[in-house]
Design an enzyme around this catalytic site. Structure first.
Site, PDB file in Angstrom:
ATOM      1  N   ASN A   1       0.802  -1.225   0.000  1.00  0.00           N
ATOM      2  CA  ASN A   1       0.000   0.000   0.000  1.00  0.00           C
ATOM      3  C   ASN A   1       0.837   1.277   0.000  1.00  0.00           C
ATOM      4  OD1 ASN A   1       0.761  -0.662   2.612  1.00  0.00           O
ATOM      5  ND2 ASN A   1      -1.152  -0.016   3.554  1.00  0.00           N
TER       6      ASN A   1
ATOM      7  N   GLU B   1       3.963  -4.228  12.419  1.00  0.00           N
ATOM      8  CA  GLU B   1       2.911  -3.231  12.201  1.00  0.00           C
ATOM      9  C   GLU B   1       1.840  -3.947  11.402  1.00  0.00           C
ATOM     10  OE1 GLU B   1       0.287  -1.128  11.164  1.00  0.00           O
ATOM     11  OE2 GLU B   1       1.546  -0.477   9.492  1.00  0.00           O
TER      12      GLU B   1
ATOM     13  N   CYS C   1      -3.688   0.854   6.650  1.00  0.00           N
ATOM     14  CA  CYS C   1      -3.958   0.219   7.954  1.00  0.00           C
ATOM     15  C   CYS C   1      -4.806   1.106   8.853  1.00  0.00           C
ATOM     16  CB  CYS C   1      -2.647  -0.124   8.653  1.00  0.00           C
ATOM     17  SG  CYS C   1      -1.717  -1.439   7.843  1.00  0.00           S
TER      18      CYS C   1
END
Length: 482
Positions: free
Chosen positions: A162, A258, A292
Protein backbone atom coordinates in the site's frame (compact mmCIF):
# COMPACT_ATOMS: atom_id res chain seq x y z
CA UNK A 1 24.95 9.91 -10.44
CA UNK A 2 21.87 10.45 -12.56
CA UNK A 3 20.53 8.59 -15.57
CA UNK A 4 20.55 5.21 -13.79
CA UNK A 5 16.85 4.51 -14.46
CA UNK A 6 16.43 5.67 -18.05
CA UNK A 7 16.46 2.80 -20.54
CA UNK A 8 13.54 3.44 -22.88
CA UNK A 9 12.09 -0.05 -22.45
CA UNK A 10 8.39 -0.44 -21.87
CA UNK A 11 9.03 -3.21 -19.36
CA UNK A 12 11.55 -2.39 -16.64
CA UNK A 13 13.28 -5.31 -14.98
CA UNK A 14 14.14 -5.22 -11.30
CA UNK A 15 17.33 -6.97 -10.27
CA UNK A 16 18.52 -8.75 -7.18
CA UNK A 17 21.02 -6.95 -4.99
CA UNK A 18 23.37 -9.42 -3.37
CA UNK A 19 24.89 -6.76 -1.21
CA UNK A 20 26.11 -4.07 -3.62
CA UNK A 21 26.23 -6.47 -6.60
CA UNK A 22 23.33 -6.57 -9.04
CA UNK A 23 22.32 -9.96 -10.38
CA UNK A 24 19.66 -11.32 -12.70
CA UNK A 25 17.91 -14.68 -12.74
CA UNK A 26 16.42 -16.69 -15.54
CA UNK A 27 13.10 -17.12 -13.76
CA UNK A 28 11.16 -13.85 -13.66
CA UNK A 29 7.72 -12.81 -12.38
CA UNK A 30 5.60 -10.24 -14.18
CA UNK A 31 3.76 -7.42 -12.44
CA UNK A 32 0.44 -6.67 -14.10
CA UNK A 33 -0.99 -3.17 -13.67
CA UNK A 34 -4.21 -3.24 -11.59
CA UNK A 35 -5.51 -0.50 -13.89
CA UNK A 36 -4.46 -1.30 -17.45
CA UNK A 37 -3.78 -5.01 -17.25
CA UNK A 38 -0.42 -4.46 -18.95
CA UNK A 39 2.89 -5.88 -17.78
CA UNK A 40 4.60 -2.93 -16.08
CA UNK A 41 7.61 -4.57 -14.43
CA UNK A 42 9.39 -7.85 -13.97
CA UNK A 43 11.38 -9.20 -11.06
CA UNK A 44 13.62 -12.22 -10.44
CA UNK A 45 12.00 -15.11 -8.65
CA UNK A 46 14.20 -15.80 -5.63
CA UNK A 47 14.29 -18.86 -3.43
CA UNK A 48 15.66 -19.96 -0.07
CA UNK A 49 19.17 -20.36 -1.48
CA UNK A 50 19.19 -16.77 -2.74
CA UNK A 51 17.86 -15.53 0.57
CA UNK A 52 20.46 -17.37 2.62
CA UNK A 53 23.22 -16.06 0.39
CA UNK A 54 21.98 -12.50 0.88
CA UNK A 55 21.85 -13.05 4.64
CA UNK A 56 25.43 -14.31 4.75
CA UNK A 57 26.61 -11.31 2.73
CA UNK A 58 24.75 -9.04 5.17
CA UNK A 59 26.28 -10.85 8.14
CA UNK A 60 29.77 -10.07 6.84
CA UNK A 61 28.89 -6.51 5.84
CA UNK A 62 27.37 -5.77 9.25
CA UNK A 63 30.81 -5.88 10.84
CA UNK A 64 32.03 -3.16 8.49
CA UNK A 65 28.83 -1.13 8.84
CA UNK A 66 29.10 -1.15 12.63
CA UNK A 67 32.50 0.54 12.42
CA UNK A 68 31.51 3.11 9.81
CA UNK A 69 31.68 6.75 10.96
CA UNK A 70 28.46 8.57 11.72
CA UNK A 71 29.22 11.35 9.25
CA UNK A 72 29.35 8.79 6.42
CA UNK A 73 25.97 7.31 7.31
CA UNK A 74 24.37 10.75 7.61
CA UNK A 75 25.87 11.78 4.28
CA UNK A 76 24.62 8.51 2.77
CA UNK A 77 21.02 9.20 3.75
CA UNK A 78 21.20 12.83 2.66
CA UNK A 79 22.65 11.79 -0.70
CA UNK A 80 19.84 9.28 -1.30
CA UNK A 81 17.23 11.90 -0.40
CA UNK A 82 18.79 14.34 -2.90
CA UNK A 83 18.82 11.71 -5.65
CA UNK A 84 15.24 10.71 -4.91
CA UNK A 85 14.21 14.35 -5.23
CA UNK A 86 15.75 14.37 -8.71
CA UNK A 87 13.82 11.22 -9.63
CA UNK A 88 10.53 12.34 -8.08
CA UNK A 89 8.42 12.03 -11.23
CA UNK A 90 10.02 8.75 -12.32
CA UNK A 91 9.35 7.18 -8.93
CA UNK A 92 5.81 8.53 -8.81
CA UNK A 93 5.00 7.04 -12.21
CA UNK A 94 6.48 3.72 -11.12
CA UNK A 95 4.07 3.73 -8.17
CA UNK A 96 1.18 4.46 -10.54
CA UNK A 97 2.27 1.62 -12.84
CA UNK A 98 2.72 -1.04 -10.18
CA UNK A 99 0.00 -0.34 -7.60
CA UNK A 100 -2.28 2.09 -9.49
CA UNK A 101 -1.82 4.81 -6.90
CA UNK A 102 -3.29 8.06 -8.33
CA UNK A 103 -0.51 10.30 -9.60
CA UNK A 104 -1.11 13.16 -7.17
CA UNK A 105 -0.88 10.79 -4.20
CA UNK A 106 2.09 8.95 -5.73
CA UNK A 107 3.99 12.23 -5.73
CA UNK A 108 3.02 12.75 -2.09
CA UNK A 109 4.43 9.33 -1.23
CA UNK A 110 7.73 10.17 -2.93
CA UNK A 111 7.89 13.45 -1.03
CA UNK A 112 7.18 11.69 2.26
CA UNK A 113 9.85 9.10 1.50
CA UNK A 114 12.37 11.91 1.03
CA UNK A 115 11.29 13.44 4.32
CA UNK A 116 11.50 10.10 6.14
CA UNK A 117 15.10 9.63 5.02
CA UNK A 118 16.04 13.22 5.91
CA UNK A 119 14.39 12.99 9.34
CA UNK A 120 16.29 9.78 10.00
CA UNK A 121 19.56 11.53 9.18
CA UNK A 122 18.73 14.24 11.71
CA UNK A 123 17.67 11.75 14.39
CA UNK A 124 20.99 9.91 14.09
CA UNK A 125 22.67 12.84 15.79
CA UNK A 126 20.54 12.23 18.90
CA UNK A 127 21.14 8.47 18.99
CA UNK A 128 23.34 8.27 22.05
CA UNK A 129 23.42 6.99 25.62
CA UNK A 130 24.02 8.64 28.97
CA UNK A 131 26.12 8.38 32.11
CA UNK A 132 24.87 6.41 35.11
CA UNK A 133 25.52 7.22 38.83
CA UNK A 134 26.56 3.81 40.13
CA UNK A 135 26.93 5.09 43.70
CA UNK A 136 23.22 5.87 44.01
CA UNK A 137 22.70 2.83 46.28
CA UNK A 138 24.69 1.79 49.39
CA UNK A 139 25.84 -1.36 47.62
CA UNK A 140 27.32 0.65 44.75
CA UNK A 141 30.46 2.69 44.39
CA UNK A 142 31.81 5.56 42.32
CA UNK A 143 32.77 4.51 38.81
CA UNK A 144 32.69 5.89 35.31
CA UNK A 145 29.57 4.21 33.97
CA UNK A 146 27.49 4.83 30.90
CA UNK A 147 25.51 3.10 28.19
CA UNK A 148 25.59 3.54 24.46
CA UNK A 149 23.47 2.32 21.57
CA UNK A 150 25.13 -0.04 19.12
CA UNK A 151 23.84 -1.56 15.86
CA UNK A 152 22.18 -4.97 16.17
CA UNK A 153 23.95 -6.42 13.13
CA UNK A 154 21.56 -7.69 10.45
CA UNK A 155 17.99 -6.44 10.01
CA UNK A 156 15.46 -8.30 7.83
CA UNK A 157 12.68 -6.12 6.43
CA UNK A 158 9.40 -7.26 4.84
CA UNK A 159 7.20 -4.52 3.37
CA UNK A 160 3.62 -4.21 2.00
CA UNK A 161 2.03 -2.97 -1.22
CA UNK A 162 0.00 0.00 0.00
CA UNK A 163 2.97 2.35 0.53
CA UNK A 164 5.71 0.42 -1.26
CA UNK A 165 8.18 3.31 -1.25
CA UNK A 166 7.76 5.20 2.02
CA UNK A 167 7.28 2.12 4.17
CA UNK A 168 10.49 0.66 2.75
CA UNK A 169 12.26 3.89 3.73
CA UNK A 170 10.78 3.71 7.24
CA UNK A 171 12.66 0.44 7.71
CA UNK A 172 15.87 0.56 5.71
CA UNK A 173 16.83 4.20 6.37
CA UNK A 174 16.94 3.82 10.18
CA UNK A 175 18.44 0.31 9.94
CA UNK A 176 21.28 1.41 7.65
CA UNK A 177 21.67 4.75 9.38
CA UNK A 178 22.20 3.00 12.71
CA UNK A 179 25.08 1.03 11.23
CA UNK A 180 23.42 -2.29 10.38
CA UNK A 181 23.23 -4.40 7.24
CA UNK A 182 19.79 -5.04 5.74
CA UNK A 183 18.11 -7.73 3.68
CA UNK A 184 14.89 -6.39 2.18
CA UNK A 185 12.01 -8.45 0.84
CA UNK A 186 9.63 -5.96 -0.79
CA UNK A 187 6.04 -6.65 -1.71
CA UNK A 188 5.62 -8.74 -4.89
CA UNK A 189 3.19 -6.06 -6.11
CA UNK A 190 5.87 -3.36 -6.41
CA UNK A 191 9.28 -4.91 -7.07
CA UNK A 192 10.52 -2.14 -9.37
CA UNK A 193 9.67 0.58 -6.86
CA UNK A 194 11.81 -1.12 -4.21
CA UNK A 195 14.60 -1.88 -6.66
CA UNK A 196 14.88 1.74 -7.74
CA UNK A 197 15.10 2.93 -4.13
CA UNK A 198 17.68 0.25 -3.31
CA UNK A 199 19.67 1.29 -6.37
CA UNK A 200 19.79 4.86 -5.11
CA UNK A 201 21.20 3.59 -1.82
CA UNK A 202 23.74 1.25 -3.39
CA UNK A 203 24.89 3.70 -6.07
CA UNK A 204 25.68 6.43 -3.55
CA UNK A 205 29.33 7.41 -3.15
CA UNK A 206 28.79 7.13 0.62
CA UNK A 207 27.29 3.63 0.52
CA UNK A 208 28.72 0.99 2.84
CA UNK A 209 29.69 -1.94 0.66
CA UNK A 210 27.23 -4.85 0.71
CA UNK A 211 25.14 -3.31 3.51
CA UNK A 212 21.87 -3.51 1.55
CA UNK A 213 20.57 -6.62 -0.22
CA UNK A 214 17.19 -7.06 -1.88
CA UNK A 215 15.49 -10.36 -2.73
CA UNK A 216 12.07 -10.93 -4.25
CA UNK A 217 9.50 -13.60 -3.59
CA UNK A 218 6.70 -14.58 -1.30
CA UNK A 219 6.31 -17.39 1.24
CA UNK A 220 9.61 -19.21 0.67
CA UNK A 221 11.73 -16.06 0.82
CA UNK A 222 9.79 -14.60 3.75
CA UNK A 223 9.90 -17.83 5.74
CA UNK A 224 13.65 -18.12 5.20
CA UNK A 225 14.20 -14.62 6.53
CA UNK A 226 11.97 -15.24 9.54
CA UNK A 227 13.51 -18.57 10.55
CA UNK A 228 17.14 -17.64 9.97
CA UNK A 229 19.36 -17.10 12.99
CA UNK A 230 21.32 -14.36 11.20
CA UNK A 231 18.94 -11.38 11.56
CA UNK A 232 18.87 -9.86 15.02
CA UNK A 233 15.75 -7.85 14.16
CA UNK A 234 12.84 -8.69 11.89
CA UNK A 235 10.66 -5.75 10.86
CA UNK A 236 7.37 -6.64 9.18
CA UNK A 237 4.38 -4.64 7.99
CA UNK A 238 1.39 -6.66 6.81
CA UNK A 239 -1.54 -8.78 7.88
CA UNK A 240 -2.37 -10.23 11.29
CA UNK A 241 -2.35 -13.88 10.09
CA UNK A 242 1.17 -13.49 8.69
CA UNK A 243 2.25 -11.59 11.81
CA UNK A 244 1.03 -14.47 13.92
CA UNK A 245 3.06 -16.95 11.87
CA UNK A 246 6.14 -14.75 12.23
CA UNK A 247 5.90 -14.63 16.02
CA UNK A 248 5.70 -18.43 16.10
CA UNK A 249 8.65 -19.01 13.75
CA UNK A 250 11.06 -16.15 14.44
CA UNK A 251 12.95 -17.66 17.34
CA UNK A 252 15.12 -15.48 19.58
CA UNK A 253 15.26 -12.15 17.79
CA UNK A 254 13.59 -8.78 18.11
CA UNK A 255 10.35 -8.69 16.13
CA UNK A 256 8.68 -5.43 15.12
CA UNK A 257 5.17 -5.87 13.72
CA UNK A 258 2.91 -3.23 12.20
CA UNK A 259 -0.28 -5.15 11.48
CA UNK A 260 -3.92 -4.47 10.75
CA UNK A 261 -6.35 -1.92 12.02
CA UNK A 262 -10.03 -1.12 12.24
CA UNK A 263 -9.79 2.65 12.62
CA UNK A 264 -12.72 4.47 14.16
CA UNK A 265 -13.86 7.99 14.94
CA UNK A 266 -16.65 9.53 17.00
CA UNK A 267 -18.65 12.51 15.76
CA UNK A 268 -19.83 14.37 18.86
CA UNK A 269 -22.93 16.57 18.75
CA UNK A 270 -20.66 19.60 19.34
CA UNK A 271 -18.51 18.87 16.29
CA UNK A 272 -18.25 20.90 13.10
CA UNK A 273 -20.25 18.41 11.06
CA UNK A 274 -19.30 19.71 7.60
CA UNK A 275 -15.61 19.67 8.45
CA UNK A 276 -15.88 16.23 10.01
CA UNK A 277 -17.66 14.82 6.96
CA UNK A 278 -15.10 16.28 4.58
CA UNK A 279 -12.18 14.85 6.52
CA UNK A 280 -13.89 11.50 7.06
CA UNK A 281 -14.43 11.09 3.33
CA UNK A 282 -10.73 11.61 2.76
CA UNK A 283 -9.75 9.26 5.60
CA UNK A 284 -12.05 6.49 4.42
CA UNK A 285 -11.22 6.53 0.72
CA UNK A 286 -7.66 7.75 0.21
CA UNK A 287 -5.54 5.04 -1.40
CA UNK A 288 -8.79 3.17 -2.12
CA UNK A 289 -9.15 2.43 1.59
CA UNK A 290 -6.01 0.29 1.48
CA UNK A 291 -4.35 1.82 4.53
CA UNK A 292 -3.96 0.22 7.95
CA UNK A 293 -5.49 3.35 9.46
CA UNK A 294 -8.20 3.84 6.83
CA UNK A 295 -11.31 5.15 8.54
CA UNK A 296 -13.68 2.20 8.67
CA UNK A 297 -16.06 2.86 11.56
CA UNK A 298 -17.77 6.21 12.21
CA UNK A 299 -19.82 6.45 15.40
CA UNK A 300 -22.16 9.43 15.11
CA UNK A 301 -24.15 11.06 17.91
CA UNK A 302 -27.87 10.64 17.19
CA UNK A 303 -28.44 14.41 17.33
CA UNK A 304 -26.28 14.94 14.21
CA UNK A 305 -26.55 11.53 12.56
CA UNK A 306 -28.88 12.50 9.72
CA UNK A 307 -27.05 15.70 8.88
CA UNK A 308 -23.68 13.97 8.98
CA UNK A 309 -24.91 11.05 6.84
CA UNK A 310 -26.17 13.43 4.16
CA UNK A 311 -22.91 15.38 4.21
CA UNK A 312 -20.86 12.18 3.92
CA UNK A 313 -22.86 10.92 0.95
CA UNK A 314 -22.74 14.31 -0.79
CA UNK A 315 -19.00 14.72 -0.31
CA UNK A 316 -18.28 11.14 -1.39
CA UNK A 317 -20.08 11.63 -4.69
CA UNK A 318 -17.68 14.46 -5.62
CA UNK A 319 -14.62 12.17 -5.64
CA UNK A 320 -13.21 11.36 -9.07
CA UNK A 321 -12.69 7.65 -9.65
CA UNK A 322 -10.79 6.58 -12.74
CA UNK A 323 -7.39 6.53 -14.38
CA UNK A 324 -4.58 6.86 -11.82
CA UNK A 325 -2.53 8.66 -14.46
CA UNK A 326 -4.84 11.68 -14.48
CA UNK A 327 -3.88 14.60 -12.25
CA UNK A 328 -7.29 15.04 -10.60
CA UNK A 329 -8.12 11.38 -9.93
CA UNK A 330 -8.73 10.73 -6.25
CA UNK A 331 -9.17 6.96 -6.40
CA UNK A 332 -8.07 4.23 -8.74
CA UNK A 333 -8.62 0.48 -8.63
CA UNK A 334 -7.97 -1.89 -5.76
CA UNK A 335 -4.71 -3.81 -5.83
CA UNK A 336 -6.18 -6.91 -7.52
CA UNK A 337 -9.34 -8.68 -8.65
CA UNK A 338 -9.56 -10.68 -5.43
CA UNK A 339 -9.72 -7.46 -3.41
CA UNK A 340 -12.46 -6.14 -5.70
CA UNK A 341 -14.57 -9.25 -5.26
CA UNK A 342 -14.04 -9.14 -1.50
CA UNK A 343 -15.23 -5.52 -1.39
CA UNK A 344 -18.42 -6.50 -3.22
CA UNK A 345 -19.02 -9.30 -0.73
CA UNK A 346 -18.60 -6.92 2.24
CA UNK A 347 -21.40 -4.70 0.93
CA UNK A 348 -23.68 -7.59 0.02
CA UNK A 349 -23.22 -9.14 3.45
CA UNK A 350 -23.97 -5.84 5.22
CA UNK A 351 -27.11 -5.26 3.16
CA UNK A 352 -28.35 -8.76 3.92
CA UNK A 353 -27.84 -7.98 7.62
CA UNK A 354 -29.91 -4.79 7.38
CA UNK A 355 -27.44 -2.01 6.48
CA UNK A 356 -28.38 0.72 4.00
CA UNK A 357 -26.24 1.70 1.03
CA UNK A 358 -26.05 5.51 0.85
CA UNK A 359 -23.72 5.72 -2.13
CA UNK A 360 -21.10 3.74 -4.03
CA UNK A 361 -20.59 0.00 -4.43
CA UNK A 362 -20.39 0.27 -8.20
CA UNK A 363 -17.59 -0.90 -10.46
CA UNK A 364 -16.52 1.80 -12.89
CA UNK A 365 -13.66 1.14 -15.28
CA UNK A 366 -12.43 -1.62 -12.96
CA UNK A 367 -12.58 0.52 -9.81
CA UNK A 368 -14.88 -0.06 -6.84
CA UNK A 369 -16.48 3.30 -6.11
CA UNK A 370 -16.24 4.82 -2.61
CA UNK A 371 -19.01 3.36 -0.50
CA UNK A 372 -20.91 4.70 2.51
CA UNK A 373 -23.02 2.27 4.52
CA UNK A 374 -25.60 3.51 7.04
CA UNK A 375 -27.72 1.80 9.71
CA UNK A 376 -24.79 -0.46 10.55
CA UNK A 377 -24.89 -2.37 13.84
CA UNK A 378 -22.17 -3.87 16.04
CA UNK A 379 -22.73 -7.47 15.04
CA UNK A 380 -22.22 -6.90 11.32
CA UNK A 381 -19.07 -8.35 9.80
CA UNK A 382 -18.36 -5.05 8.05
CA UNK A 383 -17.42 -3.34 11.33
CA UNK A 384 -15.94 -6.31 13.16
CA UNK A 385 -13.11 -7.06 10.74
CA UNK A 386 -10.59 -5.07 8.73
CA UNK A 387 -12.14 -4.23 5.35
CA UNK A 388 -9.08 -2.77 3.51
CA UNK A 389 -11.32 -1.37 0.79
CA UNK A 390 -13.10 1.95 0.08
CA UNK A 391 -16.01 1.19 2.41
CA UNK A 392 -16.99 3.11 5.53
CA UNK A 393 -19.78 2.35 8.02
CA UNK A 394 -21.95 4.82 9.95
CA UNK A 395 -23.20 3.72 13.36
CA UNK A 396 -25.70 5.80 15.35
CA UNK A 397 -25.01 6.19 19.09
CA UNK A 398 -26.81 8.09 21.85
CA UNK A 399 -23.72 9.22 23.79
CA UNK A 400 -19.94 9.35 23.98
CA UNK A 401 -20.08 6.57 26.56
CA UNK A 402 -21.76 4.24 24.08
CA UNK A 403 -19.35 5.26 21.31
CA UNK A 404 -16.14 4.63 23.25
CA UNK A 405 -17.29 1.19 24.36
CA UNK A 406 -18.02 0.25 20.75
CA UNK A 407 -14.75 1.73 19.47
CA UNK A 408 -12.71 -0.22 22.01
CA UNK A 409 -14.65 -3.40 21.38
CA UNK A 410 -12.27 -4.50 18.64
CA UNK A 411 -9.29 -6.85 18.48
CA UNK A 412 -7.40 -3.99 16.82
CA UNK A 413 -5.99 -0.85 18.39
CA UNK A 414 -4.01 1.18 15.89
CA UNK A 415 -5.47 4.72 15.73
CA UNK A 416 -8.78 6.33 16.77
CA UNK A 417 -10.04 9.89 16.58
CA UNK A 418 -12.79 12.18 17.78
CA UNK A 419 -14.47 15.29 16.38
CA UNK A 420 -15.64 17.52 19.21
CA UNK A 421 -15.49 21.05 20.59
CA UNK A 422 -15.87 19.81 24.16
CA UNK A 423 -12.52 20.08 25.96
CA UNK A 424 -13.47 17.76 28.81
CA UNK A 425 -14.63 15.15 26.31
CA UNK A 426 -11.30 15.47 24.52
CA UNK A 427 -9.45 14.77 27.75
CA UNK A 428 -11.63 11.77 28.49
CA UNK A 429 -11.14 10.36 25.01
CA UNK A 430 -7.35 10.57 25.20
CA UNK A 431 -7.47 8.46 28.37
CA UNK A 432 -10.24 6.09 27.27
CA UNK A 433 -9.14 5.15 23.74
CA UNK A 434 -7.44 1.74 23.68
CA UNK A 435 -5.06 2.25 20.79
CA UNK A 436 -1.57 3.30 19.81
CA UNK A 437 -2.50 6.73 18.49
CA UNK A 438 -5.23 9.31 19.21
CA UNK A 439 -6.21 12.19 16.93
CA UNK A 440 -8.42 15.10 17.99
CA UNK A 441 -10.61 16.88 15.41
CA UNK A 442 -9.19 15.02 12.46
CA UNK A 443 -9.22 11.52 11.00
CA UNK A 444 -7.44 8.50 12.50
CA UNK A 445 -5.85 8.12 9.06
CA UNK A 446 -3.63 11.09 9.90
CA UNK A 447 0.03 10.10 10.24
CA UNK A 448 3.15 12.23 10.37
CA UNK A 449 6.33 10.36 9.51
CA UNK A 450 8.18 11.98 12.41
CA UNK A 451 5.80 10.61 15.05
CA UNK A 452 5.82 7.21 16.81
CA UNK A 453 3.48 4.93 14.90
CA UNK A 454 2.14 1.55 15.94
CA UNK A 455 -0.68 -0.09 17.78
CA UNK A 456 -1.92 -2.22 20.64
CA UNK A 457 -3.77 -5.53 20.71
CA UNK A 458 -3.57 -7.31 17.32
CA UNK A 459 -2.35 -4.14 15.61
CA UNK A 460 1.25 -4.92 16.35
CA UNK A 461 4.38 -4.74 18.46
CA UNK A 462 6.86 -1.89 18.53
CA UNK A 463 6.84 1.55 16.92
CA UNK A 464 7.89 3.01 13.60
CA UNK A 465 8.99 6.57 12.93
CA UNK A 466 12.72 7.38 12.55
CA UNK A 467 13.48 8.05 16.21
CA UNK A 468 11.73 4.91 17.44
CA UNK A 469 12.92 2.70 14.58
CA UNK A 470 16.49 3.67 15.43
CA UNK A 471 15.86 2.32 18.92
CA UNK A 472 14.38 -0.88 17.47
CA UNK A 473 17.45 -1.39 15.28
CA UNK A 474 20.03 -0.82 18.03
CA UNK A 475 20.92 -2.50 21.31
CA UNK A 476 22.10 -1.02 24.59
CA UNK A 477 25.67 -1.68 25.65
CA UNK A 478 26.40 -0.91 29.29
CA UNK A 479 29.96 0.07 30.28
CA UNK A 480 31.53 0.37 33.75
CA UNK A 481 35.08 1.66 34.30
CA UNK A 482 36.28 1.10 37.88
Amino acid sequence: MFGIFENGDKINDAKVFMGSTEETKEAMSERISPYSGDVVSRAPICDAEDTNRALKIAQKAAKVAAKSPLYQRVAWLEDVADKLRHYREDMALTLVDEVAKPLAFARVEVDRCIETIEITAKELVALHGETIPTDIAPSGKQTIAYFSRVPVGVVACITPFNFPLNLVAHKIAPALGAGNAVVLKPTPEAPLTAYKLAKLFNSSEYAIKDALSIVYGDVEVGSTLVKSSIPRVLSFTGSVPVGNIITQQAGIKKVSLELGGNAATFIDKSADVELAASRCVFGAFVNSGQVCISLQRIYVHEDVYEVFSEAMAKETKTLKVGSPYEEDTFMGPLIDEESLERAKSWVTSAQEEGATLLTGAEVIDGSFTPTVMADVTDDMKIVCEEVFAPIVSLVKVDSYEEAIVKMNNSPYGLQFSIFTNDLKLTQRFIEDAECGGVVINDIPTLRFDVQPYGGSKLSGIGREGPKWALEEFTEIKSVVIC
